[in-house]
Motif scaffolding. Structure first.
Motif, PDB file in Angstrom:
ATOM      1  N   ALA A 312      43.489   4.818  20.226  1.00 60.65           N
ATOM      2  CA  ALA A 312      44.572   4.136  19.511  1.00 60.65           C
ATOM      3  C   ALA A 312      45.608   5.115  18.972  1.00 60.65           C
TER       4      ALA A 312
ATOM      5  N   THR B 200      48.178  -4.002   9.494  1.00 62.88           N
ATOM      6  CA  THR B 200      47.088  -3.418  10.271  1.00 62.88           C
ATOM      7  C   THR B 200      47.409  -1.971  10.619  1.00 62.88           C
ATOM      8  N   ASN B 201      46.452  -1.135  10.444  1.00 71.16           N
ATOM      9  CA  ASN B 201      46.558   0.249  10.908  1.00 71.16           C
ATOM     10  C   ASN B 201      46.188   0.273  12.382  1.00 71.16           C
ATOM     11  N   LEU B 202      47.196   0.430  13.240  1.00 69.78           N
ATOM     12  CA  LEU B 202      46.960   0.399  14.689  1.00 69.78           C
ATOM     13  C   LEU B 202      46.287   1.662  15.204  1.00 69.78           C
ATOM     14  N   ASN B 204      43.725   5.265  14.863  1.00 63.23           N
ATOM     15  CA  ASN B 204      42.315   5.539  14.658  1.00 63.23           C
ATOM     16  C   ASN B 204      42.017   6.187  13.317  1.00 63.23           C
ATOM     17  N   GLY B 343      41.253   3.406  10.231  1.00 64.23           N
ATOM     18  CA  GLY B 343      41.675   3.095  11.594  1.00 64.23           C
ATOM     19  C   GLY B 343      41.275   1.683  11.962  1.00 64.23           C
ATOM     20  N   GLY B 344      42.249   0.880  12.411  1.00 59.43           N
ATOM     21  CA  GLY B 344      41.958  -0.487  12.820  1.00 59.43           C
ATOM     22  C   GLY B 344      41.871  -1.486  11.686  1.00 59.43           C
ATOM     23  N   GLU B 345      41.886  -0.998  10.453  1.00 58.84           N
ATOM     24  CA  GLU B 345      41.705  -1.909   9.308  1.00 58.84           C
ATOM     25  C   GLU B 345      42.941  -2.759   9.051  1.00 58.84           C
ATOM     26  N   SER B 346      42.708  -4.002   8.636  1.00 58.95           N
ATOM     27  CA  SER B 346      43.793  -4.907   8.256  1.00 58.95           C
ATOM     28  C   SER B 346      43.663  -5.288   6.796  1.00 58.95           C
TER      29      SER B 346
END
Lengths: 391, 391, 391
Positions: A312, B200-202, B204, B343-346
């Motif tokens: 990502a 959202t953190n797109l 990693n 990373g990935g968190e919304s």
């Protein structure tokens, strides 16, 4: 060679704007040309020319300095996945963002030109003002050209090949006025394209010129066990971080979250007569690859950029033929590597990018590279060289 | 709930561009949705989605990060008059203008998001470059998000409500890649809208995230004798200038040419169970108001911005629920108030903005707020608190 | 005077966008008005209004602050050839480029306004932030107005003249909010146009205002032996480089590669009653010229910019009537030359630009200027004056 179609897609003398065309034919292969304009968000107004020669397809971005967004050759995807999802209209880019790293807000193409007046790491440099006085300015990462829209774009289809041409001006009063004329040509049924770039100094006075092709690959070619194969006289790590990986500089690991980029600077070996050389990125199995063929007379410096970070974050490697190494321009000038174009002078270069999708083809090129390698000593410097990098 | 219409207005997968639609219906109220693109000057290309639920109408600006230009609820005008007359296309904004205050060249909306990676006062901060090295960059006022065009916009009309959705990317390679997904929903015949934002953190790696809603009101709600009603545990002036007005921080004066802005930082009281709170701006007569309902879990910090300057300079107050106070990010980090998204968190938040146009409604909300106030001590600090502001 | 046509070309209240119109008539001369939008490269979206009064034609650029790209009067070409080939959309200009010289990336017009809040050399200056605190910002070369698109443009054709009008906002919250309303009027069959500019302070508080008209000529009027004829009380070189040419300041040489610009600062003589003055650039043979008529009440300062560099670098001279000299604003303020507009105040100025294409006409104007010159001492300072320039 017979021309079948020849038409402007974007003519600065006309008010018609970028033309959406759909050309296709069945002979000698099922080929097509499609042009269109992207809409929405940061890609609003970005022009695309999609070319498919029957085997290789790729999408040129006139709005982003005639860069190439992505390509496909059979099962071989050419390009990578960046955290920047869409091609970005330069109108929304401020190159001075984040301390001169604004270029990274538009970075997601397979093929990006860095230049024309400067490229490489951001750094202070001395330029002249309108009165000829020296002053210091911060140069931004990788220069302007990827964020200048092309002013003239045309397409030609012959009985042999599809050719797209464009013209990009990086000009100012009292400063460099450089024009890029590019021709991207691909033959029907071929896995290759040839990019012929001519950079002209439109002004009367000499101007500096730097050019680097940032050619970027992610999965599937890039994967654990993928390798860069290149014939070199010498290679050196760019900086202490890259030194850590010098023992395996030609090999790639799997995506690794938090991986910090490494770069290796190559003095490549070329053929004795014409200085032609080859570099190839191949996958682990050796049945997919992309290779570059160019002359060291055009691009004497080559950089391998390894960024096997998390998927990502951008799992990607860059193959970077260039007029010089991507250090600050000031350092490169000190090393005597910055080109000066006299008033009115042009410089033309060629590169061929080819995708391979069979073991046989990959093996054949590896043999070709090995033969070249045998002509050179192949020194691997464990530490950075003070004349290669300023890190 | 039954969907009557669901259509994209802007689809990044299509080349059609922003759709001008006109939807309307008579049941259960006379509602309408109109979308169009502004032309001319700095507003060239700015997209607008006007929504009217039969009682409340408002105009969303996809091109300006899904901000809301202005609204109307019966006789209650929602918004303000800025010296910046038109909504400005971000292509014409340089956030680094005027020492990092370029954001002020586009500031004229009722509802503006500040963020996503930083917001608040401009100031130097440390970030990482592509090699993971720390370096200092100047962060500009209130961040980027209000000047990023939305890449995907759609409208849905159900038998209960009108919903507009949009997606805004604040992304770069080697830096924060944050995506905002917003849903603005308003029920037929209601004076309220609910804004649900997911960030959202797109990437990693962890990234910092700040968000402030700059919700701004001028006349007619704002007038001499207007008041901000808010239940607080404590409130403090931001700086010495604000200290001058601490005795009347909740009250507003008439337009006063040369008035220098004041800001008050609130630690609000919320309901014991869900931390829900309310803040309301009401006019002098108490028959017009706009109120915000949100959870302190979403927005623990609240700022009241008082700028009762001359009418032509911008007579305006801002109600500003936020993840932290609008100080420099460096200060906020030191206070432990900056969110980190893995990373990935919304992170999803909700706010309801409602307009009131009767004395009864205003009185009822004042009672509700008074009840909340009774649960808290309500300390008014006469001087700035060193952990609330760095002024 | 009877109006024949009156129509908006660009109405910010409408979503129609810039109108492509073609008006023409045969009486009293063969006149025409054409408006269109340029496409491709950096000129993407640049609006043009071409006006031809039967003798004089010129192209106004609404997108570039209502500047005038180029003109033609019989055989007299009005304008110059810049290394910047196309009119540049301000969306692609970053005024902070190259240490505040970004303006030079869009500089190629015949008539360019510099201002409204500042103009002249880049330099640090003190401004106020949103809290009224002083801070230092770098002002960029020649200010913003040439890179702000007009928000309202209209055309009027009467039985006497063609008139184009436009409105350009240089506005921000917590800073200068200045509006330019311009009217460019040309009578049928005339070699002249009159530009009436009104600058209004839209805010409540006083704001500084500077304006310079950068009116630029290359070949054919500019050539070896061309002369600037101007009635002056005193004239001084701007800097040491200009001192080298003081003996021939009024005369021009052939294109000379590497020529470094020279500038001369004039305190012009005007008519006793209304302070009207004239300056004229004439070719060597004295049968082609362009002249400016204006009042010293409007433009008390005049600068002659000599840049007889190589043709490809921009062989050009600028005639520059202005509210002050094009030094840094800080220096001009110290000299008491910066205008302050009170809240709501407007300032209206007039200038007439005329092309002459006969020996008789040129001679007549030279006589007129000589008469004015006889009213003044005509001091030529060999060295820069410390109150005229800070070089």
């Amino acid at each position: 060679m017979k021309t079948l179609y020849k038409l402007p897609l974007l003519d600065p003398q006309s008010t018609e704007g970028f033309k959406a065309v759909q050309l296709k034919g069945e002979s000698p292969t099922n080929w097509s040309v499609n042009s269109y304009t992207l809409r929405g968000g940061l890609q609003e107004g970005v022009q695309v020319v999609e070319i498919n020669n029957g085997k290789l397809s790729f999408a040129v971005l006139p709005t982003r300095g005639m860069g190439i967004w992505k390509g496909q050759c059979g099962e071989v995807a050419l390009g990578w996945d960046s955290p920047v999802k869409d091609p970005v209209n330069p109108a929304f880019i401020n190159l001075q963002d984040r301390g001169g790293l604004g270029w990274l807000k538009g970075f997601n193409e397979w093929f990006v030109r860095c230049g024309l007046n400067s490229m490489g790491a951001p750094g202070m440099d001395t330029v002249l003002d309108y009165s000829g006085n020296e002053f210091e300015v911060p140069l931004t990462l990788h220069g302007n050209i990827a964020n200048v829209p092309a002013r003239a774009v045309s397409i030609e289809v012959t009985d042999e090949a599809i050719i797209v041409r464009g013209e990009v001006d990086e000009s100012m009063m009292f400063g460099p006025a450089l024009r890029l004329n590019t021709e991207i040509r691909t033959e029907f049924g071929s896995g290759a394209m040839r990019i012929t770039d001519t950079v002209t100094n439109l002004g009367n006075n000499p101007q500096e010129h730097e050019m680097l092709y940032h050619i970027n690959y992610g999965a599937p070619i890039l994967e654990e066990g993928a390798r860069l194969v290149a014939p070199f006289k010498q290679v050196a790590p760019r900086d202490p971080r890259s030194t850590e990986g010098i023992d395996t500089f030609g090999e790639y690991g799997a995506p690794e979250i938090g991986f910090v980029e490494q770069a290796y600077l190559y003095d490549l070996a070329g053929q004795a007569d014409n200085q032609q050389t080859i570099t190839m990125l191949r996958n682990a199995a050796g049945d997919q690859a992309s290779l570059l063929r160019f002359s060291l007379k055009d691009f004497p410096c080559f950089t391998q950029w390894k960024n096997t970070a998390g998927t990502a974050d951008g799992y990607v490697t860059g193959l970077e033929p260039a007029t010089n190494y991507p250090n600050s321009r000031r350092f490169e000038r000190e090393q005597g590597r910055v080109i000066s174009l006299a008033g009115g002078e042009s410089r033309t270069t060629n590169i061929t990018i080819e995708a391979l999708d069979s073991k046989e083809a990959v093996t054949a090129v590896e043999t070709e590279i090995r033969t070249l390698q045998e002509t050179a000593q192949g020194t691997v410097h464990p530490q950075p060289l003070s004349n290669f990098s300023d890190c």
